[in-house]
Design a protein around this motif. Structure first.
Motif, PDB file in Angstrom:
ATOM      1  N   GLN A  31       0.839  -1.203   0.000  1.00  0.00           N
ATOM      2  CA  GLN A  31       0.000   0.000   0.000  1.00  0.00           C
ATOM      3  C   GLN A  31       0.875   1.254   0.000  1.00  0.00           C
ATOM      4  OE1 GLN A  31      -3.072   0.834  -0.322  1.00  0.00           O
ATOM      5  NE2 GLN A  31      -3.936  -1.212  -0.469  1.00  0.00           N
ATOM      6  N   ALA A  32       1.988   1.155   0.750  1.00  0.00           N
ATOM      7  CA  ALA A  32       2.869   2.330   0.827  1.00  0.00           C
ATOM      8  C   ALA A  32       3.472   2.637  -0.541  1.00  0.00           C
ATOM      9  CB  ALA A  32       3.975   2.059   1.834  1.00  0.00           C
ATOM     10  N   GLN A  35       0.810   4.070  -2.690  1.00  0.00           N
ATOM     11  CA  GLN A  35       0.580   5.458  -2.284  1.00  0.00           C
ATOM     12  C   GLN A  35       1.653   6.380  -2.867  1.00  0.00           C
ATOM     13  OE1 GLN A  35      -1.894   6.549  -0.365  1.00  0.00           O
ATOM     14  NE2 GLN A  35      -1.230   8.478   0.540  1.00  0.00           N
ATOM     15  N   TRP A  38       1.132   6.994  -6.634  1.00  0.00           N
ATOM     16  CA  TRP A  38       0.082   7.967  -6.973  1.00  0.00           C
ATOM     17  C   TRP A  38       0.490   9.379  -6.586  1.00  0.00           C
ATOM     18  CZ3 TRP A  38      -2.709   6.745 -10.659  1.00  0.00           C
ATOM     19  CH2 TRP A  38      -3.197   5.438 -10.814  1.00  0.00           C
ATOM     20  N   ARG A  40       3.492  10.515  -6.659  1.00  0.00           N
ATOM     21  CA  ARG A  40       4.434  10.968  -7.688  1.00  0.00           C
ATOM     22  C   ARG A  40       3.683  11.346  -8.969  1.00  0.00           C
ATOM     23  NH1 ARG A  40       9.362   7.674 -10.620  1.00  0.00           N
ATOM     24  NH2 ARG A  40       9.700   9.273 -12.193  1.00  0.00           N
ATOM     25  N   LEU A  41       2.724  10.497  -9.301  1.00  0.00           N
ATOM     26  CA  LEU A  41       1.942  10.761 -10.513  1.00  0.00           C
ATOM     27  C   LEU A  41       1.214  12.100 -10.398  1.00  0.00           C
ATOM     28  CD1 LEU A  41       1.381   9.229 -13.121  1.00  0.00           C
ATOM     29  CD2 LEU A  41      -0.710   8.374 -12.107  1.00  0.00           C
ATOM     30  N   ASP A  42       0.602  12.316  -9.231  1.00  0.00           N
ATOM     31  CA  ASP A  42      -0.127  13.580  -9.026  1.00  0.00           C
ATOM     32  C   ASP A  42       0.811  14.774  -9.095  1.00  0.00           C
ATOM     33  OD1 ASP A  42      -2.479  12.285  -8.801  1.00  0.00           O
ATOM     34  OD2 ASP A  42      -2.502  12.240  -6.608  1.00  0.00           O
ATOM     35  N   GLU A  44       3.741  14.977 -10.647  1.00  0.00           N
ATOM     36  CA  GLU A  44       4.255  15.213 -11.999  1.00  0.00           C
ATOM     37  C   GLU A  44       3.161  15.693 -12.934  1.00  0.00           C
ATOM     38  OE1 GLU A  44       6.797  12.275 -13.574  1.00  0.00           O
ATOM     39  OE2 GLU A  44       7.906  12.010 -11.720  1.00  0.00           O
ATOM     40  N   GLU A  45       1.952  15.216 -12.657  1.00  0.00           N
ATOM     41  CA  GLU A  45       0.826  15.618 -13.501  1.00  0.00           C
ATOM     42  C   GLU A  45       0.536  17.105 -13.339  1.00  0.00           C
ATOM     43  OE1 GLU A  45      -2.882  16.403 -15.205  1.00  0.00           O
ATOM     44  OE2 GLU A  45      -1.275  15.043 -15.748  1.00  0.00           O
ATOM     45  N   HIS A  49       5.028  22.277 -17.274  1.00  0.00           N
ATOM     46  CA  HIS A  49       6.070  22.133 -18.282  1.00  0.00           C
ATOM     47  C   HIS A  49       5.897  23.333 -19.197  1.00  0.00           C
ATOM     48  CE1 HIS A  49       6.613  18.167 -16.685  1.00  0.00           C
ATOM     49  NE2 HIS A  49       5.359  17.890 -16.898  1.00  0.00           N
TER      50      HIS A  49
END
Lengths: 188, 211
Positions: A31-32, A35, A38, A40-42, A44-45, A49
């Motif tokens: 889970q960690a 977590q 997500w 990181r994804l959030d 970078e999203e 840029h």
């Protein structure tokens, strides 16, 4: 021949190997870790840029023009609006009478309106063999007759419209309705 | 039982986000289903310009985009009597729109592969016309046109998700509803699309500066 596969269970060593393989082949994505992924994804999203951002800003929305909208409604009318069937005879009589006698007759009963239509038709048919050449002054007379039919006229029109459902008469009535109203009044 | 770390507990206990039950435009759509043309006109006036922009960016061709917008709204109108108001009207509209655009793209691909060549506009011609249209119809700078070209090269599902997010401002949750995907899948699609675009734009930009 010695079997080197990890699934050999013949010796204690192979049991050990088997356990090692199974543990190796089942990594748990905790889970960690999930977590962190997500997060990181959030990050970078949402991070900016500059070049891409600039490109999006410059990608101007083109106008959806008035002409394009008109073309849509034309197509809509062609494809989605049902074609109007000709109204049944009595509905045409009713509609025509309402047009002719508005606003006085709106609340009149169906029969009364039909009777007035008949009065009009009766006068027309008896006064001229060629209705399409009815003069404006005659039309005013017709209108008067429609509003104040005599008992004789009522009888005639009843015969033609109610008993015979005379389409020709109705068409004459509709034709009269299409004539410019000004001319009719001028003639009176 | 071992207690989980606090941040994981928080994450797991977070209430699952949900979409609104229905909005005023969804109710308008119900009126359309009852034959109210003016309600349909209102919906058209409200959504057609933005939908046109979305479709144009999706297919990259102005005349195809106009036709698709027409077809999408006709489809919406015909579907109105069966429409059930749940969620927002906007997500319903864009679900229809996305599927319609995808079908159109696939149909063009199918036609190219299986119909006699003389009857059809080939993908090359279609793509040439895209370029021509990109030059003439799609308003914007060179950078913007380049972005449009790269958008058209993205896989369909990445393109849909990204455009819904960027142009229409749909939330991930709404996009997941429109595209019938999980929230994670939507995030992943958008992330991949953005990464690809960013890399290609940077490479293009670098090339511009070196030449």
């Amino acid at each position: 021949m010695k079997n080197n596969t990890p699934h050999n269970k013949e010796t204690p060593q192979s049991d050990l190997l088997e356990r090692a393989w199974s543990e190796l082949s089942e990594p748990s994505f905790t889970q960690a870790q999930r977590q962190r992924f997500w997060e990181r994804l959030d990050t970078e999203e949402t991070s900016s840029h500059p070049l891409e951002e600039q490109a999006w800003q410059e990608l101007v929305a083109p106008p959806y023009t008035q002409t394009q909208q008109q073309r849509f409604w034309q197509r809509f009318d062609t494809e989605c609006v049902p074609k109007q069937e000709p109204l049944p005879f009595w509905q045409r009589v009713f509609k025509q009478c309402l047009n002719w006698l508005e606003p006085q007759s709106v609340s009149w009963s169906y029969a009364s309106v039909a009777v007035l239509a008949c009065a009009l038709l009766s006068t027309l048919t008896t006064s001229s063999s060629s209705l399409h050449t009815t003069s404006p002054s005659k039309a005013v007379g017709v209108q008067h007759a429609a509003l104040h039919p005599t008992s004789k006229e009522k009888k005639q029109m009843y015969k033609h419209l109610v008993l015979y459902q005379d389409l020709d008469m109705l068409e004459h009535l509709e034709w009269l309705e299409r004539q410019p109203k000004k001319e009719i009044h001028k003639g009176g | 039982m071992v207690d989980k770390p606090a941040h994981i507990r928080t994450h797991m206990q977070t209430k699952k986000p949900t979409l609104p039950t229905c909005d005023k435009d969804a109710l308008k759509m119900v009126e359309v289903g009852k034959g109210d043309r003016s309600a349909f006109e209102t919906l058209f006036d409200t959504y057609a310009p933005a939908l046109h922009h979305f479709v144009l960016r999706f297919v990259g061709n102005a005349s195809i985009a106009e036709e698709l917008v027409q077809e999408i709204f006709l489809k919406i109108y015909r579907a109105a009597p069966q429409y059930t108001p749940k969620g927002s009207f906007k997500t319903f509209l864009y679900r229809v729109a996305t599927n319609h655009c995808l079908n159109e793209i696939r149909r063009a691909y199918y036609r190219e592969r299986f119909e006699p060549l003389e009857n059809i506009q080939t993908t090359k011609e279609w793509s040439d016309s895209k370029i021509t249209n990109a030059e003439t119809d799609l308003i914007g700078s060179r950078l913007a046109r380049q972005l449009q070209a790269f958008i058209l090269e993205l896989p369909e599902n990445q393109r849909s998700a990204l455009l819904l997010h960027r142009l229409e401002g749909l939330s991930y949750l709404e996009i997941s509803d429109v595209m019938d995907l999980t929230l994670g899948a939507v995030k992943s699609l958008i992330y991949r699309a953005k990464t690809t675009l960013q890399q290609r734009l940077e490479a293009w930009d670098e090339e511009q500066h070196t030449t």
